[in-house]
Design a protein around this motif. Structure first.
Motif, mmCIF file in Angstrom:
data_model
loop_
_atom_site.group_PDB
_atom_site.id
_atom_site.type_symbol
_atom_site.label_atom_id
_atom_site.label_comp_id
_atom_site.label_asym_id
_atom_site.label_seq_id
_atom_site.Cartn_x
_atom_site.Cartn_y
_atom_site.Cartn_z
ATOM 1 N N ALA A 1 -1.708 -3.744 -8.225
ATOM 2 C CA ALA A 1 -3.012 -3.091 -8.190
ATOM 3 C C ALA A 1 -2.959 -1.767 -7.435
ATOM 4 O O ALA A 1 -3.539 -0.755 -7.871
ATOM 5 C CB ALA A 1 -4.036 -4.022 -7.536
ATOM 6 N N ALA A 2 -2.225 -1.739 -6.309
ATOM 7 C CA ALA A 2 -2.154 -0.518 -5.509
ATOM 8 C C ALA A 2 -1.373 0.580 -6.229
ATOM 9 O O ALA A 2 -1.737 1.761 -6.152
ATOM 10 C CB ALA A 2 -1.516 -0.820 -4.163
ATOM 11 N N PHE A 3 -0.308 0.215 -6.923
ATOM 12 C CA PHE A 3 0.435 1.205 -7.699
ATOM 13 C C PHE A 3 -0.457 1.807 -8.788
ATOM 14 O O PHE A 3 -0.405 3.009 -9.071
ATOM 15 C CB PHE A 3 1.684 0.582 -8.325
ATOM 16 N N THR A 4 -1.273 0.960 -9.385
ATOM 17 C CA THR A 4 -2.206 1.442 -10.417
ATOM 18 C C THR A 4 -3.192 2.446 -9.831
ATOM 19 O O THR A 4 -3.462 3.501 -10.409
ATOM 20 C CB THR A 4 -2.971 0.256 -11.030
ATOM 21 N N VAL A 5 -3.742 2.110 -8.645
ATOM 22 C CA VAL A 5 -4.664 3.022 -7.968
ATOM 23 C C VAL A 5 -3.967 4.330 -7.612
ATOM 24 O O VAL A 5 -4.527 5.424 -7.771
ATOM 25 C CB VAL A 5 -5.241 2.361 -6.701
ATOM 26 N N SER A 6 -2.733 4.223 -7.135
ATOM 27 C CA SER A 6 -1.995 5.412 -6.732
ATOM 28 C C SER A 6 -1.780 6.364 -7.900
ATOM 29 O O SER A 6 -1.917 7.585 -7.766
ATOM 30 C CB SER A 6 -0.649 5.004 -6.130
ATOM 31 N N ILE A 7 -1.449 5.818 -9.069
ATOM 32 C CA ILE A 7 -1.198 6.658 -10.248
ATOM 33 C C ILE A 7 -2.490 7.241 -10.792
ATOM 34 O O ILE A 7 -2.566 8.421 -11.150
ATOM 35 C CB ILE A 7 -0.474 5.831 -11.337
ATOM 36 N N MET A 8 -3.549 6.425 -10.830
ATOM 37 C CA MET A 8 -4.809 6.867 -11.409
ATOM 38 C C MET A 8 -5.578 7.807 -10.490
ATOM 39 O O MET A 8 -6.246 8.734 -10.945
ATOM 40 C CB MET A 8 -5.687 5.651 -11.743
ATOM 41 N N ARG A 9 -5.483 7.595 -9.154
ATOM 42 C CA ARG A 9 -6.314 8.343 -8.211
ATOM 43 C C ARG A 9 -5.507 9.268 -7.304
ATOM 44 O O ARG A 9 -6.057 9.874 -6.395
ATOM 45 C CB ARG A 9 -7.121 7.371 -7.332
ATOM 46 N N TYR A 10 -4.209 9.381 -7.523
ATOM 47 C CA TYR A 10 -3.355 10.287 -6.741
ATOM 48 C C TYR A 10 -3.510 10.040 -5.236
ATOM 49 O O TYR A 10 -3.678 10.973 -4.449
ATOM 50 C CB TYR A 10 -3.689 11.753 -7.052
ATOM 51 N N SER A 11 -3.425 8.786 -4.870
ATOM 52 C CA SER A 11 -3.626 8.406 -3.467
ATOM 53 C C SER A 11 -2.293 8.110 -2.802
ATOM 54 O O SER A 11 -1.566 7.195 -3.211
ATOM 55 C CB SER A 11 -4.533 7.179 -3.368
ATOM 56 N N ALA A 12 -1.972 8.893 -1.754
ATOM 57 C CA ALA A 12 -0.733 8.655 -1.011
ATOM 58 C C ALA A 12 -0.804 7.347 -0.230
ATOM 59 O O ALA A 12 0.194 6.631 -0.104
ATOM 60 C CB ALA A 12 -0.471 9.821 -0.054
ATOM 61 N N SER A 13 -1.992 7.042 0.310
ATOM 62 C CA SER A 13 -2.141 5.788 1.046
ATOM 63 C C SER A 13 -1.977 4.586 0.115
ATOM 64 O O SER A 13 -1.392 3.565 0.492
ATOM 65 C CB SER A 13 -3.518 5.728 1.720
ATOM 66 N N SER A 14 -2.496 4.705 -1.110
ATOM 67 C CA SER A 14 -2.332 3.620 -2.080
ATOM 68 C C SER A 14 -0.862 3.421 -2.409
ATOM 69 O O SER A 14 -0.368 2.287 -2.495
ATOM 70 C CB SER A 14 -3.121 3.939 -3.359
ATOM 71 N N PHE A 15 -0.151 4.535 -2.592
ATOM 72 C CA PHE A 15 1.286 4.428 -2.858
ATOM 73 C C PHE A 15 2.006 3.814 -1.662
ATOM 74 O O PHE A 15 2.883 2.963 -1.814
ATOM 75 C CB PHE A 15 1.864 5.814 -3.162
ATOM 76 N N GLY A 16 1.611 4.258 -0.464
ATOM 77 C CA GLY A 16 2.236 3.704 0.735
ATOM 78 C C GLY A 16 1.974 2.221 0.867
ATOM 79 O O GLY A 16 2.872 1.445 1.209
ATOM 80 N N PHE A 17 0.731 1.808 0.592
ATOM 81 C CA PHE A 17 0.427 0.381 0.666
ATOM 82 C C PHE A 17 1.201 -0.399 -0.395
ATOM 83 O O PHE A 17 1.716 -1.486 -0.136
ATOM 84 C CB PHE A 17 -1.067 0.129 0.486
ATOM 85 N N ALA A 18 1.274 0.159 -1.619
ATOM 86 C CA ALA A 18 1.989 -0.526 -2.693
ATOM 87 C C ALA A 18 3.459 -0.705 -2.325
ATOM 88 O O ALA A 18 4.048 -1.782 -2.543
ATOM 89 C CB ALA A 18 1.860 0.257 -3.996
ATOM 90 N N PHE A 19 4.037 0.344 -1.753
ATOM 91 C CA PHE A 19 5.437 0.245 -1.355
ATOM 92 C C PHE A 19 5.599 -0.758 -0.225
ATOM 93 O O PHE A 19 6.567 -1.524 -0.181
ATOM 94 C CB PHE A 19 5.954 1.620 -0.923
ATOM 95 N N ASP A 20 4.639 -0.765 0.708
ATOM 96 C CA ASP A 20 4.693 -1.740 1.796
ATOM 97 C C ASP A 20 4.503 -3.150 1.261
ATOM 98 O O ASP A 20 5.084 -4.104 1.789
ATOM 99 C CB ASP A 20 3.611 -1.424 2.825
ATOM 100 N N ALA A 21 3.689 -3.306 0.204
ATOM 101 C CA ALA A 21 3.508 -4.626 -0.406
ATOM 102 C C ALA A 21 4.816 -5.115 -1.027
ATOM 103 O O ALA A 21 5.170 -6.297 -0.914
ATOM 104 C CB ALA A 21 2.404 -4.574 -1.454
ATOM 105 N N ILE A 22 5.528 -4.197 -1.690
ATOM 106 C CA ILE A 22 6.845 -4.562 -2.231
ATOM 107 C C ILE A 22 7.787 -4.952 -1.106
ATOM 108 O O ILE A 22 8.563 -5.919 -1.205
ATOM 109 C CB ILE A 22 7.437 -3.395 -3.051
ATOM 110 N N LEU A 23 7.723 -4.192 -0.004
ATOM 111 C CA LEU A 23 8.526 -4.526 1.168
ATOM 112 C C LEU A 23 8.156 -5.900 1.702
ATOM 113 O O LEU A 23 9.022 -6.674 2.122
ATOM 114 C CB LEU A 23 8.318 -3.462 2.244
ATOM 115 N N ASP A 24 6.868 -6.218 1.687
ATOM 116 C CA ASP A 24 6.405 -7.534 2.145
ATOM 117 C C ASP A 24 6.957 -8.637 1.253
ATOM 118 O O ASP A 24 7.340 -9.714 1.731
ATOM 119 C CB ASP A 24 4.877 -7.573 2.149
ATOM 120 N N VAL A 25 7.007 -8.380 -0.052
ATOM 121 C CA VAL A 25 7.589 -9.362 -0.973
ATOM 122 C C VAL A 25 9.054 -9.595 -0.633
ATOM 123 O O VAL A 25 9.526 -10.743 -0.528
ATOM 124 C CB VAL A 25 7.444 -8.889 -2.431
#
Length: 275
Positions: A91-115
């Motif tokens: 979901a965060a990667f989708t937000v990052s691509i659609m809304r150009y959000s660096a924080s969304s990308f950072g959260f998505a990457f951190d979520a992958i790290l959490d996995v």
């Protein structure tokens, strides 16, 4: 007799008496302080002795059935964390691509790290006989440290790129929902992981909890930066700045983890029998 007595007094002069000035304390610690220092020293030596034998401190705190019970709880929490954070990452990667959000990308990457960190915790506790293995614990921490470094670099580079290009985030209901959901779920997972890590004296579980906590903070930061931009467009850089801050935080934790754990892996490499 008196001269002899006087001679004896001259041969052994009395020890001088030290008189403390009024209102001052003696320079020597009290008996309670001495006992406390002795207990602290013995505790530190005992912990070092456990590490020298390839065991964690939990081996003396928990009974065998208690250790196995907490080990199973750690496995369950890891599986739940994998499922939840993987869904949030998509979901965060989708937000990052659609809304150009660096924080969304950072959260998505951190979520992958959490996995990935939860997968490492699964490996750490999948062997019932190695629940107290210090060597296995330290190896897991070293792997986590390396993953933290790689993820931090990617997050910081992406945030700097967005700041350079002056990409402006957009706000909608989807972004709001992802931010709230990720912030709440990741914070809850972080608290549970911290509690289990404390009981099992597991640095790997605590690190996994720290990563979930960062994910929770970044989830709320998405909402914060988006709302601030919505009311004040001149603060367009807040989103990218938060991404850089979170990336540097992960980087610092990863470096500290490697500095602490690499020497310990070498010290306990003779205890691979626990695995």
């Amino acid at each position: 007799m008196e001269p002899a007595a006087a001679g004896g007094d001259l041969a052994s002069p009395p020890h001088p008496t030290i008189v403390q000035p009024p209102g001052t304390t003696p320079p020597y610690p009290s008996r309670d302080q001495q006992d406390e220092q002795l207990r602290i020293g013995e505790s530190g030596q005992f912990s070092e002795g456990l590490e020298d034998r390839g065991l964690l401190e939990s081996s003396t705190r928990l009974k065998p059935h208690e250790a196995q019970s907490y080990r199973k709880k750690a496995l369950w929490v890891s599986w739940v964390s994998i499922v939840v954070t993987l869904a949030l990452a998509v979901a965060a990667f989708t937000v990052s691509i659609m809304r150009y959000s660096a924080s969304s990308f950072g959260f998505a990457f951190d979520a992958i790290l959490d996995v990935l960190s939860s997968v490492i915790v699964l490996w750490r506790y999948n062997n019932a006989a190695a629940v107290h293995s210090a060597h296995r614990e330290y190896i897991a921490c070293v792997i986590l440290g390396v993953i933290f470094l790689l993820s931090a670099v990617c997050i910081v580079v992406k945030a700097i790129h967005d700041l350079t290009m002056k990409l402006l985030p957009e706000v909608d209901d989807f972004l709001f929902s992802v931010s709230i959901l990720s912030g709440i779920l990741c914070s809850i997972l972080a608290v549970i992981k911290f509690m289990l890590g404390k009981v099992l004296t597991s640095r790997a579980l605590v690190t996994d909890g720290f990563n979930s906590l960062v994910g929770g903070v970044m989830g709320f930061s998405i909402l914060l930066s988006a709302e601030v931009f919505k009311h004040n467009a001149s603060v367009w850089y807040l989103d990218g700045s938060i991404g850089i801050l979170m990336g540097l935080t992960i980087l610092a934790y990863g470096v500290k983890l490697l500095i602490d754990m690499v020497p310990r892996v070498r010290q306990t490499r003779h205890y691979e029998m626990f695995e």
